[in-house]
Write a protein that holds these residues in place. Sequence first.
Motif, short mmCIF file in Angstrom:
data_model
loop_
_atom_site.label_atom_id
_atom_site.label_comp_id
_atom_site.label_asym_id
_atom_site.label_seq_id
_atom_site.Cartn_x
_atom_site.Cartn_y
_atom_site.Cartn_z
N ARG A 80 0.83 -1.21 0.00
CA ARG A 80 0.00 0.00 0.00
C ARG A 80 0.86 1.26 0.00
O ARG A 80 2.01 1.25 0.46
CB ARG A 80 -0.89 0.03 1.24
N SER A 81 0.29 2.33 -0.46
CA SER A 81 0.93 3.64 -0.39
C SER A 81 1.27 3.97 1.06
O SER A 81 0.46 3.73 1.96
CB SER A 81 -0.04 4.69 -0.95
N GLU A 82 2.49 4.43 1.30
CA GLU A 82 3.00 4.82 2.61
C GLU A 82 3.27 3.66 3.58
O GLU A 82 3.62 3.89 4.73
CB GLU A 82 2.10 5.87 3.30
N GLU A 83 3.11 2.40 3.13
CA GLU A 83 3.43 1.26 3.99
C GLU A 83 4.95 1.09 4.06
O GLU A 83 5.62 0.95 3.03
CB GLU A 83 2.79 -0.02 3.44
N ARG A 84 5.50 1.10 5.25
CA ARG A 84 6.94 0.95 5.43
C ARG A 84 7.34 -0.50 5.14
O ARG A 84 6.72 -1.43 5.65
CB ARG A 84 7.33 1.35 6.86
N HIS A 85 8.39 -0.67 4.32
CA HIS A 85 8.82 -2.00 3.91
C HIS A 85 10.28 -1.99 3.46
O HIS A 85 10.80 -0.95 3.07
CB HIS A 85 7.93 -2.54 2.77
#
Length: 112
Positions: A80-85
Amino acid sequence: MEHVAADDGTSLEPMEGVQLTMLAGGERMNVQAFEIEPGAVVPAHSHHHEQAGQVIDGVLTFVTDDAEREVGPGGSYAIRSEERHGAENRGTETVRGVELFSPPREAPDWAE
């Protein structure tokens, strides 16, 4: 229609052991091929793009704030958009795959 052969894409190596090749794209998305050598690590980051991909060869370990997930040959993923990974190649073979980004991404935020 835009057509970009794999050998004609624009490649960059944002860090040792990680190669990205920018392929075809449009106004709302683009395609990127990637190769991640054994032992290479893509640091944890986030971005406004939605990201989806498929691993073709090897096993890629994704690390998020709450989990680790292995994605092997034929497996797909969506971030997802803005999901830290982040991602790590903990195996012994090069990981190869393709990804889509929406909106289009020219270069990764972590490529500094």
